[in-house]
Design an enzyme around this catalytic site. Structure first.
Site, short mmCIF file in Angstrom:
data_model
loop_
_atom_site.label_atom_id
_atom_site.label_comp_id
_atom_site.label_asym_id
_atom_site.label_seq_id
_atom_site.Cartn_x
_atom_site.Cartn_y
_atom_site.Cartn_z
N GLY A 15 2.76 -1.34 4.30
CA GLY A 15 2.75 0.09 3.98
C GLY A 15 4.16 0.60 3.77
N GLY A 16 4.74 1.18 4.83
CA GLY A 16 6.05 1.83 4.73
C GLY A 16 7.12 1.01 4.02
N HIS A 48 -9.68 0.49 4.83
CA HIS A 48 -8.39 0.75 5.49
C HIS A 48 -8.64 1.67 6.69
CE1 HIS A 48 -4.32 2.08 6.29
NE2 HIS A 48 -3.90 1.03 5.60
N ASN A 98 0.86 -1.18 0.00
CA ASN A 98 0.00 0.00 0.00
C ASN A 98 0.91 1.24 0.00
OD1 ASN A 98 -1.80 2.06 0.47
ND2 ASN A 98 -2.35 1.40 2.55
N TRP A 99 0.95 1.91 -1.14
CA TRP A 99 1.87 3.05 -1.27
C TRP A 99 1.26 4.34 -0.70
CZ3 TRP A 99 3.98 2.13 -6.97
CH2 TRP A 99 4.70 0.92 -6.98
N LYS A 100 0.04 4.25 -0.23
CA LYS A 100 -0.64 5.40 0.38
C LYS A 100 -0.47 6.66 -0.48
CE LYS A 100 0.17 3.29 4.83
NZ LYS A 100 -0.03 3.42 6.24
N SER A 130 3.29 -2.65 10.29
CA SER A 130 4.74 -2.61 10.52
C SER A 130 5.45 -3.91 10.14
CB SER A 130 5.04 -2.22 11.98
OG SER A 130 4.55 -0.93 12.25
N GLU A 176 -5.48 -5.70 10.21
CA GLU A 176 -4.51 -4.63 10.44
C GLU A 176 -4.83 -3.92 11.75
OE1 GLU A 176 -2.45 -3.23 6.64
OE2 GLU A 176 -4.27 -2.05 6.86
N GLY A 216 2.21 1.69 10.81
CA GLY A 216 3.14 2.81 10.74
C GLY A 216 3.81 3.15 12.06
N GLU A 253 -7.09 4.06 7.88
CA GLU A 253 -6.87 5.50 7.67
C GLU A 253 -8.10 6.15 7.04
OE1 GLU A 253 -3.12 5.19 5.62
OE2 GLU A 253 -2.18 4.54 7.50
C1 PEP Z 1 -0.83 -0.14 5.87
O1 PEP Z 1 -0.79 1.00 5.47
O2 PEP Z 1 -1.77 -0.85 5.55
C2 PEP Z 1 0.25 -0.64 6.72
C3 PEP Z 1 0.16 -1.84 7.20
O3 PEP Z 1 1.29 0.23 6.95
P1 PEP Z 1 2.69 -0.14 7.67
O4 PEP Z 1 3.21 -1.39 7.03
O5 PEP Z 1 3.57 1.05 7.38
O6 PEP Z 1 2.42 -0.32 9.10
#
Ligand code: PEP
Length: 259
Positions: free
Chosen positions: A243-244, A105, A11-13, A222, A177, A183, A107
């Site tokens: 994500g990151g 998601h 997920n490049w957000k 994470s 999640e 994050g 967010e």
């Molecule tokens: C996400 O954005 O779905 C996510 C899991 O982010 P991260 O891996 O950065 O925690």
């Protein structure tokens, strides 16, 4: 052991530029998986304006016989088309080459106040149009501390089951999640994640046992190259939503290799 094919999704957000997204896609696509078999499904979720450029990079690599990477979007509209400024329809995503779309998601649930009902309608719209919805569920830290994890994730999943029915999960993906892990660098332990994954699979089984056995349930929060293998070793963790770490080609490829 099951024969569920693992998935690693990035997920490049709202990160990057047209150039950096294309470069990242190019780096992923250029990596040929030596074994060929046993390769997880890899899906990337760039921001809307980068979808077309990423698709072109992935298509070029595909014809060169390299790692197949699928394309997904981070959101979709519940509407078919019309006067909905800023919204993006399921058909538009299909036009851009998307096979998958994230729904629910955290967010968006938290930052944009998307309700369980709205998420369910997005799931329905996606599945109805042949997109594969990746339904995200997860509890916040206060909810975990109050031992409400099961109640929260079952409520989020339940809203979708109620609107769509169990059969609509045949081509869907689930992602657990925990909000407190996204994050933050605080990954759920493999045991914590496995416990929730078992619960989610069991809930799907109540409506359709066959679909429950086959559905892929990803862990997100994470995930990185160092912790991925232990998480993916759990029997009900079928890959990761990242994500990151998905913004760094080398790190993302380490996670893919961990599968
Ligand atoms: C996400 O954005 O779905 C996510 C899991 O982010 P991260 O891996 O950065 O925690």
């Amino acid at each position: 052991m099951t024969d569920r094919r693992r998935i690693v999704a990035g997920n490049w957000k709202m990160h990057g530029s047209l150039v950096s997204a294309s470069e990242l896609a190019g780096a992923l696509a250029a990596t040929t998986h030596e074994a060929g078999r046993g390769l997880p499904e890899v899906i990337v979720f760039p921001p809307f304006p980068h979808l077309d450029a990423v698709r072109r990079v992935l298509e070029e690599a595909e014809s060169a016989g390299t790692l197949a990477v699928q394309l997904g979007a981070q959101d979709l509209s519940i509407h078919e088309q019309g006067a909905h400024t800023g919204e993006v329809s399921a058909d538009m995503l299909l036009d851009c080459g998307c096979s998958h779309v994230l729904v629910g998601h955290s967010e968006r649930r938290t930052g944009l106040r998307e309700s369980d009902e709205l998420v369910a309608r997005k799931f329905h719209r996606a599945a109805d149009h042949g997109l594969i919805p990746v339904l995200c569920v997860g509890e916040t830290l206060p909810e975990r501390r109050a031992e409400r994890t099961a109640e929260v994730v079952l409520r989020q999943l339940g809203a979708v089951l109620e609107l769509c029915g169990g059969n609509m999960f045949e081509r869907a993906v689930l992602a657990y999640e925990p909000v407190w892990a996204i994050g933050t660098g605080h990954t759920a332990t493999p045991e914590q994640a496995q416990q929730v994954h078992t619960l989610l699979r069991g809930e799907i089984a109540r409506t359709n046992a066959k679909i429950a056995v086959g559905i892929r349930i990803l862990y997100g929060g994470s995930v990185n190259g160092a912790n991925a293998a232990a998480l993916f070793a759990q029997p009900d963790i079928d890959g990761g939503l990242v994500g990151g770490a998905s913004l760094d080609a080398k790190e993302f490829l380490r996670i893919i290799a961990a599968v």
